[in-house]
Design a protein around this motif. Structure first.
Motif, PDB file in Angstrom:
ATOM      1  N   GLU A 165       0.839  -1.201   0.000  1.00  0.00           N
ATOM      2  CA  GLU A 165       0.000   0.000   0.000  1.00  0.00           C
ATOM      3  C   GLU A 165       0.871   1.247   0.000  1.00  0.00           C
ATOM      4  O   GLU A 165       0.593   2.217  -0.712  1.00  0.00           O
ATOM      5  CB  GLU A 165      -0.929  -0.011   1.225  1.00  0.00           C
ATOM      6  N   GLY A 166       1.951   1.211   0.783  1.00  0.00           N
ATOM      7  CA  GLY A 166       2.866   2.351   0.824  1.00  0.00           C
ATOM      8  C   GLY A 166       3.527   2.594  -0.525  1.00  0.00           C
ATOM      9  O   GLY A 166       3.634   3.738  -0.982  1.00  0.00           O
ATOM     10  N   ALA A 172       1.749   6.727  -6.911  1.00  0.00           N
ATOM     11  CA  ALA A 172       0.648   7.578  -7.384  1.00  0.00           C
ATOM     12  C   ALA A 172       0.926   9.051  -7.075  1.00  0.00           C
ATOM     13  O   ALA A 172       0.688   9.931  -7.913  1.00  0.00           O
ATOM     14  CB  ALA A 172      -0.662   7.147  -6.733  1.00  0.00           C
ATOM     15  N   ILE A 173       1.451   9.309  -5.883  1.00  0.00           N
ATOM     16  CA  ILE A 173       1.761  10.687  -5.491  1.00  0.00           C
ATOM     17  C   ILE A 173       2.819  11.277  -6.420  1.00  0.00           C
ATOM     18  O   ILE A 173       2.699  12.415  -6.886  1.00  0.00           O
ATOM     19  CB  ILE A 173       2.230  10.728  -4.021  1.00  0.00           C
ATOM     20  N   ARG A 174       3.838  10.504  -6.729  1.00  0.00           N
ATOM     21  CA  ARG A 174       4.908  11.021  -7.593  1.00  0.00           C
ATOM     22  C   ARG A 174       4.430  11.223  -9.029  1.00  0.00           C
ATOM     23  O   ARG A 174       4.828  12.194  -9.692  1.00  0.00           O
ATOM     24  CB  ARG A 174       6.104  10.068  -7.538  1.00  0.00           C
ATOM     25  N   VAL A 188      -7.118   5.046   3.145  1.00  0.00           N
ATOM     26  CA  VAL A 188      -5.746   4.940   3.673  1.00  0.00           C
ATOM     27  C   VAL A 188      -5.804   4.045   4.911  1.00  0.00           C
ATOM     28  O   VAL A 188      -6.416   4.382   5.916  1.00  0.00           O
ATOM     29  CB  VAL A 188      -5.199   6.331   4.039  1.00  0.00           C
ATOM     30  N   MET A 189      -5.150   2.886   4.829  1.00  0.00           N
ATOM     31  CA  MET A 189      -5.291   1.875   5.888  1.00  0.00           C
ATOM     32  C   MET A 189      -4.026   1.626   6.696  1.00  0.00           C
ATOM     33  O   MET A 189      -4.078   0.898   7.692  1.00  0.00           O
ATOM     34  CB  MET A 189      -5.743   0.547   5.260  1.00  0.00           C
ATOM     35  N   SER A 190      -2.891   2.191   6.286  1.00  0.00           N
ATOM     36  CA  SER A 190      -1.633   1.831   6.949  1.00  0.00           C
ATOM     37  C   SER A 190      -0.778   3.048   7.255  1.00  0.00           C
ATOM     38  O   SER A 190      -0.909   4.108   6.634  1.00  0.00           O
ATOM     39  CB  SER A 190      -0.829   0.884   6.045  1.00  0.00           C
ATOM     40  N   ILE A 191       0.127   2.859   8.206  1.00  0.00           N
ATOM     41  CA  ILE A 191       1.125   3.877   8.511  1.00  0.00           C
ATOM     42  C   ILE A 191       1.951   4.162   7.258  1.00  0.00           C
ATOM     43  O   ILE A 191       2.282   5.315   6.954  1.00  0.00           O
ATOM     44  CB  ILE A 191       2.037   3.416   9.669  1.00  0.00           C
ATOM     45  N   ASP A 192       2.273   3.119   6.507  1.00  0.00           N
ATOM     46  CA  ASP A 192       3.106   3.257   5.313  1.00  0.00           C
ATOM     47  C   ASP A 192       2.506   4.259   4.327  1.00  0.00           C
ATOM     48  O   ASP A 192       3.193   5.164   3.836  1.00  0.00           O
ATOM     49  CB  ASP A 192       3.264   1.902   4.622  1.00  0.00           C
ATOM     50  N   GLU A 195       2.274   7.918   5.846  1.00  0.00           N
ATOM     51  CA  GLU A 195       3.548   8.652   5.880  1.00  0.00           C
ATOM     52  C   GLU A 195       3.928   9.183   4.502  1.00  0.00           C
ATOM     53  O   GLU A 195       4.544  10.248   4.390  1.00  0.00           O
ATOM     54  CB  GLU A 195       4.646   7.759   6.458  1.00  0.00           C
ATOM     55  N   GLU A 196       3.570   8.479   3.450  1.00  0.00           N
ATOM     56  CA  GLU A 196       3.822   8.991   2.094  1.00  0.00           C
ATOM     57  C   GLU A 196       2.987  10.247   1.838  1.00  0.00           C
ATOM     58  O   GLU A 196       3.461  11.204   1.213  1.00  0.00           O
ATOM     59  CB  GLU A 196       3.494   7.919   1.052  1.00  0.00           C
ATOM     60  N   ILE A 197       1.753  10.237   2.321  1.00  0.00           N
ATOM     61  CA  ILE A 197       0.889  11.416   2.175  1.00  0.00           C
ATOM     62  C   ILE A 197       1.441  12.576   2.988  1.00  0.00           C
ATOM     63  O   ILE A 197       1.499  13.720   2.512  1.00  0.00           O
ATOM     64  CB  ILE A 197      -0.554  11.065   2.601  1.00  0.00           C
ATOM     65  N   ALA A 198       1.885  12.296   4.213  1.00  0.00           N
ATOM     66  CA  ALA A 198       2.441  13.352   5.071  1.00  0.00           C
ATOM     67  C   ALA A 198       3.673  13.979   4.421  1.00  0.00           C
ATOM     68  O   ALA A 198       3.834  15.207   4.431  1.00  0.00           O
ATOM     69  CB  ALA A 198       2.803  12.763   6.439  1.00  0.00           C
TER      70      ALA A 198
END
Length: 435
Positions: A165-166, A172-174, A188-192, A195-198
């Motif tokens: 998922e991370g 996708a963000i890039r 969004v289900m995970s820390i991984d 953190e990419e969104i943050a």
């Protein structure tokens, strides 16, 4: 308070060889009993055809009992799909398109198709949404579990770990940054993934992160339950994660890293879940939440002091209305707004379960959950539809809400495009090289 708006639902959706148990009447009844007065559902194209998909969902929504909007899924790419996207935005009031990076062999799109889709969304002022899991790696992970003899519901979570998922969220963000268009990451289900969104938000990128209720308050321990019927009802994608991810997602919601709460309400009863009794890959993915969302967020976030009442209104209603460009028609109580209003008693208490909910499903992933904060009255467009524990809803009373393009997330995009072009210092004028 303003009525809730659920940005992520799947009513009467054909999926994995069956159809979700809640339709546009039972789903709406459940929503209204839970203080949600509007939702945005995902239209799934018919054999990739957007127009045929929309016609199908218009027919499904004829029995609606509250207001609703549509996102459109994109499951393949060609010139016809590109032209249809324009029609959806300009003629049918759909300003968001979802791309599945998972479900290889059915809904998944490749990177080159995603890039073309992002570019088209940008040109139309439509918001690109992604289901972010690495579909190729998930398929590999599923086969790995089968090879190990793991066929039960626990294999579902083990086959698609947070790292996948991370990775997809990061990719996708890039790609959205490369195109310079806003991005909305669903469930969004995970820390991984969080953190990419943050990280992207710290760098100034316009990324919306949507946690769902199940990811905020549940953990994956139920998937190991020895009773298949119990374990299978928790199967959804991305999976509910191990304990710790939920608390991190709550913190991200309270700090603004994640902006609004959906449900991914996608219900299947125990008979449908049993399709995968010998192979977790055949368990229809999805959990309930459209009726429970407002209560659980109040109890888990407001009662615990993690967010204020103002934050609660924002994450359950106002932010969704602003993102999808229907504020202040929705998400507000003011002159000229639709009279979608709820009255919540903070001292009221609730007990959740399949015997009392209004969904048609015979299971509930929040079975036995107790908490504080009860929606006692729901008013939909000025009509009292829920009071004293009684629903007063009529099939066909719902209304389709058009979502206009170029919402606030697109403000200034053309300026940053101009700045990018100015920064290139190219093309360089050069003399011809000597022969």
């Amino acid at each position: 308070m303003p009525g809730g708006i659920d940005p992520h639902t799947h009513l009467e959706m054909e999926f994995m060889g069956t159809v979700t148990i809640d339709d546009f009447f039972s789903g709406h009844a459940a929503a209204l009993a839970g203080g949600t007065t509007m939702h945005i559902d995902f239209v799934i194209p018919v054999n990739g055809n957007l127009t045929a998909g929309l016609e199908s969902y218009k027919h499904k929504a004829e029995k609606s009992a509250m207001d609703y909007g549509f996102h459109m899924a994109i499951t393949k790419w060609n010139d016809e799909v590109s032209k249809e996207m324009e029609v959806m935005v300009k003629e049918h009031g759909i300003n968001s398109f979802k791309f599945f990076m998972a479900y290889k062999g059915s809904l998944m799109v490749t990177d080159d198709l995603l890039l073309q889709g992002l570019q088209k969304c940008k040109s139309l002022g439509a918001l690109a949404m992604v289901h972010a899991e690495n579909g190729d790696a998930v398929a590999e992970g599923q086969q790995r579990m089968i090879d190990l003899g793991i066929t039960g519901p626990e294999g579902h979570a083990l086959s698609r770990p947070p790292v996948l998922e991370g990775e997809a969220t990061s990719r996708a963000i890039r790609l959205a940054k490369f195109i310079n268009t806003p991005l909305y990451v669903v469930h969004v289900m995970s820390i991984d993934a969080m953190e990419e969104i943050a990280k992207a938000k710290r760098e100034g990128q316009r990324v919306i992160g949507e946690p769902v209720v199940s990811g905020l308050v549940l953990d994956d321990s139920w998937l190991w339950d020895p009773d298949f019927a119990t374990a299978s009802k928790y199967v959804m994608s991305p999976p509910i994660r191990e304990a710790g991810h939920n608390k991190a997602l709550q913190a991200a919601l309270s700090s603004g890293i994640l902006q609004l709460v959906g449900t991914d309400h996608c219900t299947f009863n125990s008979t449908q879940k049993a399709f995968g009794s010998d192979d977790f890959r055949k368990i229809p993915n999805g959990v309930n939440g459209i009726e429970e969302r407002m209560h659980i967020i109040w109890d888990s976030m407001v009662e615990t002091g993690k967010i204020t009442v103002t934050d609660y209104v924002r994450v359950t209603s106002t932010e969704c209305a602003k993102i999808f460009n229907i504020y202040p028609q929705k998400g507000a109580i003011m002159e000229g707004s639709d009279a979608d209003i709820i009255i919540l008693n903070p001292k009221g208490s609730f007990v959740m379960g399949a015997h009392t909910h209004h969904s048609r499903s015979n299971t509930n992933v929040y079975e036995g959950r107790k908490g504080k904060g009860m929606v006692e009255v729901t008013i939909s467009r000025g009509r009292v539809v829920w009071e004293d524990g009684t629903l007063n809803v009529a099939a066909g009373s719902g209304r389709y809400i058009r979502t206009p393009p170029f919402g606030y997330l697109f403000d200034g995009i053309e300026k940053s495009d101009a700045a990018y072009r100015a920064s290139l210092r190219a093309p360089v004028q050069r003399s011809k090289a000597a022969a």
